[in-house]
Design a protein around this motif. Structure first.
Motif, PDB file in Angstrom:
ATOM      1  N   ASP A   1      44.353  35.489  37.618  1.00  0.00           N
ATOM      2  CA  ASP A   1      44.924  34.283  37.014  1.00  0.00           C
ATOM      3  C   ASP A   1      44.409  33.031  37.732  1.00  0.00           C
ATOM      4  N   GLU A   2      44.533  31.902  37.045  1.00  0.00           N
ATOM      5  CA  GLU A   2      44.023  30.618  37.544  1.00  0.00           C
ATOM      6  C   GLU A   2      44.781  30.111  38.764  1.00  0.00           C
ATOM      7  N   ASP A   3      46.073  30.378  38.826  1.00  0.00           N
ATOM      8  CA  ASP A   3      46.868  29.892  39.961  1.00  0.00           C
ATOM      9  C   ASP A   3      46.417  30.544  41.261  1.00  0.00           C
ATOM     10  N   THR A   4      46.096  31.817  41.197  1.00  0.00           N
ATOM     11  CA  THR A   4      45.624  32.511  42.393  1.00  0.00           C
ATOM     12  C   THR A   4      44.271  31.955  42.824  1.00  0.00           C
ATOM     13  N   GLN A   5      43.422  31.649  41.875  1.00  0.00           N
ATOM     14  CA  GLN A   5      42.137  31.048  42.233  1.00  0.00           C
ATOM     15  C   GLN A   5      42.358  29.669  42.852  1.00  0.00           C
ATOM     16  N   ASP A   6      43.275  28.889  42.331  1.00  0.00           N
ATOM     17  CA  ASP A   6      43.557  27.587  42.929  1.00  0.00           C
ATOM     18  C   ASP A   6      44.045  27.747  44.374  1.00  0.00           C
ATOM     19  N   ALA A   7      44.880  28.760  44.632  1.00  0.00           N
ATOM     20  CA  ALA A   7      45.345  29.013  46.005  1.00  0.00           C
ATOM     21  C   ALA A   7      44.155  29.380  46.897  1.00  0.00           C
TER      22      ALA A   7
END
Length: 168
Positions: free
Chosen positions: A95-101
């Motif tokens: 997911d995108e949120d994990t990549q942002d983290a």
């Protein structure tokens, strides 16, 4: 050329930091394009602008000493950039949120390297009686710290929580 004294070490470390910042500039741009959070993308662009300002400052300081800012290649930042690409851009994210983290994590590693570099050269400049240069390096150090704090605020302000997703 051998490093004989603190003055020589100061020159060496200005060049090393210039190389480190130059290497981080491109990857930070790539990270900003990959970020899904608009706030994170904006913070990364601000970080990229800060890196550019830092390069200008370091080039100016090197010119004042008659040395080429590109006289050194920073192997430390080279490795950090490879890791940033591997762990924040090329990894397979669910997911995108994990990549942002992951993007925040890698950016902060680069920022911490720069913070250490700025702190050392600032201290050397001050010890050498180069107070104006020390003050300019302190400004860059302060700006880098501010960027790091912004990334921590973004992480703690929701990106890490969103990256937790559904625990099975």
């Amino acid at each position: 050329m051998p490093i004989k004294n603190l003055h020589d070490l100061y020159h060496d470390q200005l060049q090393d930091l210039y190389s480190a910042l130059g290497q981080s500039l491109g990857i930070v741009g790539d990270l900003s394009h990959a970020a899904q959070s608009p706030e994170l993308a904006e913070a990364l662009i601000a970080g990229q602008n800060g890196i550019s300002r830092g390069l200008e400052t370091l080039a100016s300081l090197c010119a004042e000493h008659g040395i080429d800012p590109q006289g050194e290649h920073c192997k430390g930042m080279e490795g950090i950039v490879v890791e940033a690409r591997k762990h924040a851009l090329d990894a397979d994210f669910a997911d995108e949120d994990t990549q942002d983290a992951a993007i925040i994590t890698q950016y902060q590693r680069m920022a911490h390297y720069a913070i250490a570099g700025y702190g050392c050269v600032r201290t050397f400049a001050n010890r050498l009686g180069l107070d104006d240069q020390g003050a300019r390096l302190q400004e860059e150090l302060d700006q880098t710290w501010e960027g790091d704090k912004k990334m921590t605020a973004l992480a703690e302000g929701g990106i890490n929580a969103a990256a937790m997703g559904k625990v099975e």
